[in-house]
Design an enzyme around this catalytic site. Sequence first.
Site, PDB file in Angstrom:
ATOM      1  N   ASP A   1       0.822  -1.210   0.000  1.00  0.00           N
ATOM      2  CA  ASP A   1       0.000   0.000   0.000  1.00  0.00           C
ATOM      3  C   ASP A   1       0.856   1.261   0.000  1.00  0.00           C
ATOM      4  O   ASP A   1       0.461   2.286  -0.550  1.00  0.00           O
ATOM      5  CB  ASP A   1      -0.918   0.000   1.229  1.00  0.00           C
ATOM      6  CG  ASP A   1      -1.966  -1.112   1.139  1.00  0.00           C
ATOM      7  OD1 ASP A   1      -2.363  -1.455   0.017  1.00  0.00           O
ATOM      8  OD2 ASP A   1      -2.362  -1.631   2.191  1.00  0.00           O
TER       9      ASP A   1
ATOM     10  N   ARG B   1       9.914  -3.081  11.763  1.00  0.00           N
ATOM     11  CA  ARG B   1       9.841  -3.399  10.326  1.00  0.00           C
ATOM     12  C   ARG B   1      10.490  -4.734   9.992  1.00  0.00           C
ATOM     13  O   ARG B   1      10.052  -5.450   9.098  1.00  0.00           O
ATOM     14  CB  ARG B   1      10.501  -2.285   9.497  1.00  0.00           C
ATOM     15  CG  ARG B   1       9.497  -1.244   9.066  1.00  0.00           C
ATOM     16  CD  ARG B   1       9.861  -0.538   7.783  1.00  0.00           C
ATOM     17  NE  ARG B   1       8.668   0.132   7.267  1.00  0.00           N
ATOM     18  CZ  ARG B   1       7.893  -0.347   6.308  1.00  0.00           C
ATOM     19  NH1 ARG B   1       8.211  -1.487   5.715  1.00  0.00           N
ATOM     20  NH2 ARG B   1       6.819   0.285   5.919  1.00  0.00           N
TER      21      ARG B   1
HETATM   22  C1  LIG Z   1      -8.416  -9.444  17.260  1.00  0.00           C
HETATM   23  C2  LIG Z   1      -8.214  -9.319  15.782  1.00  0.00           C
HETATM   24  C3  LIG Z   1      -8.304  -7.920  15.330  1.00  0.00           C
HETATM   25  C4  LIG Z   1      -8.209  -7.772  13.850  1.00  0.00           C
HETATM   26  C5  LIG Z   1      -8.488  -6.361  13.474  1.00  0.00           C
HETATM   27  C6  LIG Z   1      -8.278  -6.214  12.044  1.00  0.00           C
HETATM   28  C7  LIG Z   1      -8.591  -4.865  11.519  1.00  0.00           C
HETATM   29  C8  LIG Z   1      -7.951  -4.766  10.207  1.00  0.00           C
HETATM   30  C9  LIG Z   1      -8.234  -3.491   9.505  1.00  0.00           C
HETATM   31  C10 LIG Z   1      -7.233  -3.300   8.440  1.00  0.00           C
HETATM   32  C11 LIG Z   1      -7.367  -2.009   7.756  1.00  0.00           C
HETATM   33  C12 LIG Z   1      -6.315  -1.900   6.756  1.00  0.00           C
HETATM   34  C13 LIG Z   1      -6.223  -0.560   6.166  1.00  0.00           C
HETATM   35  C14 LIG Z   1      -4.975  -0.493   5.347  1.00  0.00           C
HETATM   36  C15 LIG Z   1      -3.900   0.098   5.750  1.00  0.00           C
HETATM   37  C16 LIG Z   1      -2.640   0.080   4.960  1.00  0.00           C
HETATM   38  O1  LIG Z   1      -2.680   1.127   4.032  1.00  0.00           O
HETATM   39  C17 LIG Z   1      -1.489   0.252   5.896  1.00  0.00           C
HETATM   40  C18 LIG Z   1      -0.157   0.160   5.153  1.00  0.00           C
HETATM   41  O2  LIG Z   1       0.029  -1.102   4.616  1.00  0.00           O
HETATM   42  P1  LIG Z   1       1.450  -1.598   4.033  1.00  0.00           P
HETATM   43  O3  LIG Z   1       2.394  -1.809   5.163  1.00  0.00           O
HETATM   44  O4  LIG Z   1       1.148  -2.877   3.277  1.00  0.00           O
HETATM   45  O5  LIG Z   1       1.993  -0.546   3.093  1.00  0.00           O
HETATM   46  N1  LIG Z   1      -1.534  -0.770   6.891  1.00  0.00           N
HETATM   47  C19 LIG Z   1      -1.716  -0.476   8.175  1.00  0.00           C
HETATM   48  O6  LIG Z   1      -1.762   0.644   8.585  1.00  0.00           O
HETATM   49  C20 LIG Z   1      -1.837  -1.648   9.071  1.00  0.00           C
HETATM   50  C21 LIG Z   1      -3.008  -1.527   9.946  1.00  0.00           C
HETATM   51  C22 LIG Z   1      -3.184  -2.890  10.505  1.00  0.00           C
HETATM   52  C23 LIG Z   1      -3.894  -2.936  11.726  1.00  0.00           C
HETATM   53  C24 LIG Z   1      -3.933  -4.354  12.149  1.00  0.00           C
HETATM   54  C25 LIG Z   1      -4.229  -4.487  13.496  1.00  0.00           C
HETATM   55  C26 LIG Z   1      -4.099  -5.876  13.972  1.00  0.00           C
HETATM   56  C27 LIG Z   1      -4.630  -5.895  15.310  1.00  0.00           C
HETATM   57  C28 LIG Z   1      -4.411  -7.082  16.100  1.00  0.00           C
HETATM   58  C29 LIG Z   1      -5.007  -6.771  17.458  1.00  0.00           C
HETATM   59  C30 LIG Z   1      -4.868  -7.872  18.338  1.00  0.00           C
HETATM   60  C31 LIG Z   1      -5.450  -7.633  19.692  1.00  0.00           C
HETATM   61  C32 LIG Z   1      -5.205  -8.850  20.496  1.00  0.00           C
HETATM   62  C33 LIG Z   1      -5.443  -8.660  21.933  1.00  0.00           C
HETATM   63  C34 LIG Z   1      -5.106  -9.827  22.741  1.00  0.00           C
HETATM   64  N1  LIG Z   2      14.029   1.215  -2.575  1.00  0.00           N
HETATM   65  C1  LIG Z   2      13.393   1.591  -1.469  1.00  0.00           C
HETATM   66  N2  LIG Z   2      14.031   1.693  -0.292  1.00  0.00           N
HETATM   67  C2  LIG Z   2      13.381   2.025   0.826  1.00  0.00           C
HETATM   68  N3  LIG Z   2      12.060   2.290   0.884  1.00  0.00           N
HETATM   69  C3  LIG Z   2      11.372   2.202  -0.259  1.00  0.00           C
HETATM   70  C4  LIG Z   2      11.990   1.853  -1.484  1.00  0.00           C
HETATM   71  N4  LIG Z   2      11.037   1.842  -2.453  1.00  0.00           N
HETATM   72  C5  LIG Z   2       9.882   2.194  -1.855  1.00  0.00           C
HETATM   73  N5  LIG Z   2      10.057   2.412  -0.541  1.00  0.00           N
HETATM   74  C6  LIG Z   2       9.082   2.776   0.492  1.00  0.00           C
HETATM   75  O1  LIG Z   2       8.801   1.623   1.271  1.00  0.00           O
HETATM   76  C7  LIG Z   2       7.556   1.784   1.918  1.00  0.00           C
HETATM   77  C8  LIG Z   2       6.860   0.464   2.117  1.00  0.00           C
HETATM   78  O2  LIG Z   2       6.649  -0.140   0.901  1.00  0.00           O
HETATM   79  P1  LIG Z   2       5.495  -1.127   0.543  1.00  0.00           P
HETATM   80  O3  LIG Z   2       5.813  -1.598  -0.841  1.00  0.00           O
HETATM   81  O4  LIG Z   2       4.184  -0.536   0.745  1.00  0.00           O
HETATM   82  O5  LIG Z   2       5.706  -2.358   1.521  1.00  0.00           O
HETATM   83  P2  LIG Z   2       4.960  -2.766   2.888  1.00  0.00           P
HETATM   84  O6  LIG Z   2       3.573  -3.166   2.487  1.00  0.00           O
HETATM   85  O7  LIG Z   2       5.739  -3.940   3.392  1.00  0.00           O
HETATM   86  O8  LIG Z   2       4.968  -1.610   3.809  1.00  0.00           O
HETATM   87  C9  LIG Z   2       6.773   2.732   1.034  1.00  0.00           C
HETATM   88  O9  LIG Z   2       6.328   3.786   1.818  1.00  0.00           O
HETATM   89  C10 LIG Z   2       7.747   3.192  -0.035  1.00  0.00           C
HETATM   90  O10 LIG Z   2       7.721   4.608  -0.158  1.00  0.00           O
END
Ligand SMILES: CCCCCCCCCCCCC/C=C/[C@@H](O)[C@H](COP(=O)(O)O)NC(=O)CCCCCCCCCCCCCCC
Ligand SMILES: Nc1ncnc2c1ncn2[C@@H]1O[C@H](COP(=O)(O)OP(=O)(O)O)[C@@H](O)[C@H]1O
Length: 587
Positions: A191, A298
């Site tokens: 994302d 990370r």
């Molecule tokens: C108890 C299980 C709880 C599950 C809750 C799940 C809620 C999931 C909602 C996900 C919304 C995702 C929106 C997307 C966000 C992404 O843009 C963004 C970036 O993604 P990238 O790293 O691939 O670039 N991702 C995020 O910000 C990650 C948000 C994830 C939140 C996950 C939370 C997991 C929670 C686990 C709680 C466990 C409580 C347990 C207590 C004993």
């Molecule tokens: N070559 C690079 N080195 C370091 N960071 C990078 C590079 N290319 C992209 N990124 C950054 O890495 C971050 C995470 O990338 P993404 O592809 O979304 O992976 P993830 O889902 O694991 O977070 C993004 O915010 C992006 O801007």
Amino acid sequence: METDLRLESSLWIGNKRYRAVLTGWHLKWTEADKKNGDKKTVSVPVAEVVGVENGRVEILPQKSVEDTDKDFTVFYVKRSRSRSTYGLLWSLGRTQFSCPSRVLRDQWTNHLRTALKTHSPLRPHRLLVFINPFGGKKKGREIYHSLVAPLFELAGISSHVIVTERANQARDHLLKKDLTGFDGVVCVGGDGMFSEILHGLIGRTQQEAGLCETDPAVTLQPCPLHIGIIPAGSTDCVCYATVGVIDPVTSALHIIIGDSQPLDVCSVHHASTLVRYSVSLVGYGFYGDVLAESEKHRWMGPLRYDYSGTVVYLSNRSYAGIVQYLPADPLLSSPRDKTRCLSGCNVCSRSTERLFPHTSDSGSLYSSHFSQYSNDSEGEWVSVEGRFRCVSLTCMSSSCARSPLGLSPSAHLADGTGDLILVWDTHPLSFLKFLYRHTSTQDQFDLPFVEVHRVKAVRFSLPDGREEEAHEEIGELNCARGGEEREYVDTVSRNGSQQQLAQRVVERETKNEHKTVAPILCGLCCKKTPAVSVWNCDGEILPFTEIFCRIHGQLVRLYARGIEDGAAMQNCSQESDKNKSRCITYK
Ligand SMILES: CCCCCCCCCCCCC/C=C/[C@@H](O)[C@H](COP(=O)(O)O)NC(=O)CCCCCCCCCCCCCCC
Ligand SMILES: Nc1ncnc2c1ncn2[C@@H]1O[C@H](COP(=O)(O)OP(=O)(O)O)[C@@H](O)[C@H]1O
Ligand SMILES: [Ca+2]
């Protein structure tokens, strides 16, 4: 047109004779030497033909060509059910046909190629591909070269590939470099990588249109280039919510056939600046804290969110805030109407007409709702104040593997609205119930401390005096973070007479032998929590607490078609025996 392209003849597949017909829209073949009742027809929409090659050709695991005079091979989209209720996996179907003569073979391949050109106007010819080698499990390069590039080659797509060497390289390239000749941009990553492409393309389009991105009242120009996502990240929420499965081959095939899915985008502003764009989550409180915590871990890869989610949950925090929102028209749809935005969604189609009425004569850059976003006319705004576990705004369902139906299961990809989810402060076990419901089909909004509103804009501010409390409570925050030293550094930015608090989080890790146990104990024992959280904007921490968000309907287009209904596909194939066509034709 259709009659021009029609072609019908006998063809052989292996040693069986088939009656094959190309109608312009479909390529169909039916076994010829069977009794009527046993005949099966395979029907492939021309729009889903990936490529046509002379000879007997195989593409995977390696390309091999047996160049015979009378054979040709057709590659097309084949569907299978995924593990989730919604979303279908696509793979490459392949059938080798033999003709009685070379003349007929050439007729078939020429007709098929012409039909492809005529019926798939959005198929890309040239793509700009960015690979983040460090996203997710760090498999971006491998995924692209082994699974995606061979398919692009088969489809005759030429691609210019850039493996990024730093964050924001893809965004900067799109903002500054010559993009002539490209039909679309593909990101291989998560994302965060998608977000870079989004910012690059939206920024570039507004620059070229001479529009001011910082003004939330300006109607932004939709981007002309399509975006393709090859999932290789951690959450991959944009891919999951627009395709329904996380699978590089499925996504590559959507790109190849030139599918087109418009997507709403939320612009986030602070004072008179544009902070960022978002398509999935703009979240304060729980999701902000999870992201801030996860940045330190990370190295754990995608698991960092589960670990940090648990740590933050156990630290048991809620935050004071004032949320104002501009409701969308309740007659059009509701976040609790139990519908799903699926491929061909009616709500989104109707929105296209509403968002882009044929008013080219007006020439106005400002939307008809201009006054609703200005500070002067707050008549329709609703305001609530209190303590929240989390405040989330999402332009789409935001479904992902962790939450297959998403943050807001009935949200629409392209209806020009977002869903605002307010979770009021509550007992920790009740909040856990709310979180847990995201993992199943149980309604997470059917809880007394949860509200959901379909909105066009949202404003978030802090109650007076909260900024100072933030300073006082740093000690407790450190405690909740398990002894890691963490400072909130406030920078004051001035805009006219208004003094706004901008918040930046600076973290300094210190040696701590009780990393896991300490936050749990402290979280449960600390009564007071820090006064402010941070905003998570599609996985980026925002440097401001007080923000204004506006949804821009259908600002970008993805190479996708929305989520296909897996259950409908099953019903369809049950009916498909005997005389009925096999359900390759799904739509
Ligand atoms: C108890 C299980 C709880 C599950 C809750 C799940 C809620 C999931 C909602 C996900 C919304 C995702 C929106 C997307 C966000 C992404 O843009 C963004 C970036 O993604 P990238 O790293 O691939 O670039 N991702 C995020 O910000 C990650 C948000 C994830 C939140 C996950 C939370 C997991 C929670 C686990 C709680 C466990 C409580 C347990 C207590 C004993
Ligand atoms: N070559 C690079 N080195 C370091 N960071 C990078 C590079 N290319 C992209 N990124 C950054 O890495 C971050 C995470 O990338 P993404 O592809 O979304 O992976 P993830 O889902 O694991 O977070 C993004 O915010 C992006 O801007
Ligand atoms: Ca929407």
